[in-house]
Design an enzyme around this catalytic site. Sequence first.
Site, PDB file in Angstrom:
ATOM      1  N   ARG A  54       0.541  -1.217  -0.009  1.00 33.06           N
ATOM      2  CA  ARG A  54      -0.241   0.264  -0.149  1.00 33.06           C
ATOM      3  C   ARG A  54       0.659   1.785  -0.194  1.00 33.06           C
ATOM      4  NH1 ARG A  54      -2.147  -4.179   1.312  1.00 33.06           N
ATOM      5  NH2 ARG A  54      -0.982  -4.441   2.820  1.00 33.06           N
ATOM      6  N   THR A  55       1.744   1.518   0.726  1.00 31.70           N
ATOM      7  CA  THR A  55       2.921   2.316   1.289  1.00 31.70           C
ATOM      8  C   THR A  55       3.460   3.036  -0.247  1.00 31.70           C
ATOM      9  OG1 THR A  55       2.834   2.407   3.652  1.00 31.70           O
ATOM     10  CG2 THR A  55       3.981   4.252   2.624  1.00 31.70           C
ATOM     11  N   ARG A 103       9.957   4.563   5.021  1.00 29.84           N
ATOM     12  CA  ARG A 103       9.929   3.328   5.628  1.00 29.84           C
ATOM     13  C   ARG A 103      10.876   3.391   6.287  1.00 29.84           C
ATOM     14  NH1 ARG A 103       5.223  -0.455   5.220  1.00 29.84           N
ATOM     15  NH2 ARG A 103       4.323   0.788   5.211  1.00 29.84           N
ATOM     16  N   HIS A 130       3.537   5.296  12.510  1.00 27.24           N
ATOM     17  CA  HIS A 130       2.794   4.872  11.331  1.00 27.24           C
ATOM     18  C   HIS A 130       1.520   6.039  11.267  1.00 27.24           C
ATOM     19  CE1 HIS A 130       1.416   3.328   6.932  1.00 27.24           C
ATOM     20  NE2 HIS A 130       1.560   2.140   7.698  1.00 27.24           N
ATOM     21  N   GLN A 133      -0.960   6.170   8.073  1.00 24.03           N
ATOM     22  CA  GLN A 133      -2.175   5.366   8.407  1.00 24.03           C
ATOM     23  C   GLN A 133      -3.077   5.788   8.763  1.00 24.03           C
ATOM     24  OE1 GLN A 133      -2.264   2.326   6.946  1.00 24.03           O
ATOM     25  NE2 GLN A 133      -4.308   1.826   7.836  1.00 24.03           N
ATOM     26  N   ASN A 161       2.746   0.683  16.564  1.00 25.91           N
ATOM     27  CA  ASN A 161       2.702   1.600  15.570  1.00 25.91           C
ATOM     28  C   ASN A 161       1.385   2.316  14.944  1.00 25.91           C
ATOM     29  OD1 ASN A 161       2.686  -0.310  13.696  1.00 25.91           O
ATOM     30  ND2 ASN A 161       4.885   0.100  12.862  1.00 25.91           N
ATOM     31  N   ASP A 222      -4.531  -5.150  13.870  1.00 26.81           N
ATOM     32  CA  ASP A 222      -3.715  -5.405  13.034  1.00 26.81           C
ATOM     33  C   ASP A 222      -3.045  -6.538  13.663  1.00 26.81           C
ATOM     34  OD1 ASP A 222      -1.545  -4.600  11.211  1.00 26.81           O
ATOM     35  OD2 ASP A 222      -0.399  -2.888  13.175  1.00 26.81           O
ATOM     36  N   SER A 226       4.769  -7.783  14.120  1.00 32.03           N
ATOM     37  CA  SER A 226       4.416  -7.129  13.362  1.00 32.03           C
ATOM     38  C   SER A 226       6.674  -6.770  12.309  1.00 32.03           C
ATOM     39  CB  SER A 226       5.522  -5.887  13.680  1.00 32.03           C
ATOM     40  OG  SER A 226       3.836  -4.382  14.065  1.00 32.03           O
ATOM     41  N   MET A 227       6.479  -6.527  11.003  1.00 30.49           N
ATOM     42  CA  MET A 227       7.588  -6.233  10.161  1.00 30.49           C
ATOM     43  C   MET A 227       8.580  -5.700  11.250  1.00 30.49           C
ATOM     44  SD  MET A 227       6.983  -4.545   6.796  1.00 30.49           S
ATOM     45  CE  MET A 227       5.420  -2.654   7.513  1.00 30.49           C
ATOM     46  N   CYS A 262      -5.275  -2.107   9.184  1.00 29.58           N
ATOM     47  CA  CYS A 262      -4.586  -1.402   8.466  1.00 29.58           C
ATOM     48  C   CYS A 262      -4.202  -2.480   7.444  1.00 29.58           C
ATOM     49  CB  CYS A 262      -3.434  -1.130   9.031  1.00 29.58           C
ATOM     50  SG  CYS A 262      -2.473  -1.943   9.819  1.00 29.58           S
ATOM     51  N   LEU A 263      -3.218  -3.121   7.135  1.00 30.78           N
ATOM     52  CA  LEU A 263      -3.821  -3.905   6.517  1.00 30.78           C
ATOM     53  C   LEU A 263      -1.584  -4.434   5.842  1.00 30.78           C
ATOM     54  CD1 LEU A 263      -6.128  -3.858   2.909  1.00 30.78           C
ATOM     55  CD2 LEU A 263      -6.013  -5.740   5.398  1.00 30.78           C
ATOM     56  N   ARG A 290      -5.879   6.026   1.941  1.00 31.02           N
ATOM     57  CA  ARG A 290      -4.618   5.822   2.438  1.00 31.02           C
ATOM     58  C   ARG A 290      -3.555   6.620   0.644  1.00 31.02           C
ATOM     59  NH1 ARG A 290      -0.795   2.696   4.646  1.00 31.02           N
ATOM     60  NH2 ARG A 290       0.549   4.041   3.848  1.00 31.02           N
TER      61      ARG A 290
HETATM   62  N1  NVA Z   1       2.086  -3.408  12.927  1.00 34.11           N
HETATM   63  C1  NVA Z   1       2.008  -3.274  11.431  1.00 34.11           C
HETATM   64  C2  NVA Z   1       2.157  -2.224  10.754  1.00 34.11           C
HETATM   65  C3  NVA Z   1       2.091  -2.777   8.843  1.00 34.11           C
HETATM   66  C4  NVA Z   1       1.540  -1.562   7.832  1.00 34.11           C
HETATM   67  C5  NVA Z   1       3.619  -3.467  11.119  1.00 34.11           C
HETATM   68  O1  NVA Z   1       4.775  -2.873  11.147  1.00 34.11           O
HETATM   69  O2  NVA Z   1       4.111  -4.401  10.394  1.00 34.11           O
HETATM   70  N1   CP Z   2      -0.855   0.117   6.040  1.00 38.19           N
HETATM   71  C1   CP Z   2       0.649  -0.317   5.335  1.00 38.19           C
HETATM   72  O1   CP Z   2       0.883   0.155   5.630  1.00 38.19           O
HETATM   73  O2   CP Z   2       1.095  -1.445   4.209  1.00 38.19           O
HETATM   74  P1   CP Z   2       2.140  -1.887   3.377  1.00 38.19           P
HETATM   75  O3   CP Z   2       3.083  -2.583   4.593  1.00 38.19           O
HETATM   76  O4   CP Z   2       1.469  -2.743   2.060  1.00 38.19           O
HETATM   77  O5   CP Z   2       2.536  -0.270   2.918  1.00 38.19           O
END
Ligand code: NVA
Ligand code: CP
Length: 304
Positions: A54-55, A103, A130, A133, A161, A222, A226-227, A262-263, A290
């Site tokens: 998305r971003t 990011r 974020h 978002q 976040n 969410d 997270s990542m 937020c996906l 977004r």
């Molecule tokens: N909390 C998640 C949000 C992704 C848009 C992450 O940081 O992976």
């Molecule tokens: N919601 C969001 O930021 O998605 P991406 O991680 O796919 O950019």
Amino acid sequence: MKKDFISIADYTREEIEAIFDLTKDLKDKVKKGEEHHLCKGKTMSMIFAKPSARTRISFETGMYQLGGYALYLSPNDIGIGKREAVKDIAQVISRYNDIIMARLFEHEHMVELAKHATVPVINGLTDYNHPCQIMADIYTVKEHKGRYKDLKITYIGDGNNIANSWINLAAKIPMHLVICSPSGYEPDAHTLKYARAQKVSTIEVINEPMRAVKKADVIYTDVWASMGQEEEAEKRRKIFMPFQVNSKLMANADKDALVMHCLPAHRGDEITDDVIDGPQSIVFDEAENRMHVQKAIIVSLLNK
Ligand code: NVA
Ligand code: CP
């Protein structure tokens, strides 16, 4: 003085509302197919230290619609803070581009990037927050509910976040914000203290999902890991399972409560298929917005 978009905490309620007015205008133009080259000839570097759908897509497409150009820099390209010092890359990109979107992992790197860049910096997610978002989220809530003030927003899951950004928004816009996380996974304590001290909203942190969703206007969730936290996913799955947004939990909420995420979603973990695909879900409106909100942020920063 150039301005950045690093945290909602740096913006006044009036500035937030001005971004939403511009968002509506730009979204209407897209829907009518009207050209709106407000950033003609402008260029934006997009630094990604983490993956994204998305971003990247919304910023890149949005910049094109504004008549500008966006370059994608993948996690392998810059190696911010590793291959090259943050302050060096900030100054280099400032010589090429009119604006930066990044990011990153460490929030301190985002702050340092903005400090040393002579062009505006937009935060496209850090481990801490974020903000783009949550701006899109509350804008989407307003489209569906007709207002965004004085709603009960319930966030269920990791105090990450996304949760921190909701708390920063609650410091600006009056709401009843309930963050419902397992014990030990609550949101940032400093952010909570700051937001509560503003006395704008009621902010509760609890750990009972059934109570949290009662009379909520919005139920938001969410991912549990997270990542960057992938190796904790198994451990977290066990801890967070009672916080899953499923039909049993939704039976305890109002029929017109909106469901948001937020996906990307981990279907079957934090949210079940029937709920995310159900009539109360507005996740794709949220994803679409977004782009519209971020275009408004870009235009307002470049016109400062
Ligand atoms: N909390 C998640 C949000 C992704 C848009 C992450 O940081 O992976
Ligand atoms: N919601 C969001 O930021 O998605 P991406 O991680 O796919 O950019």
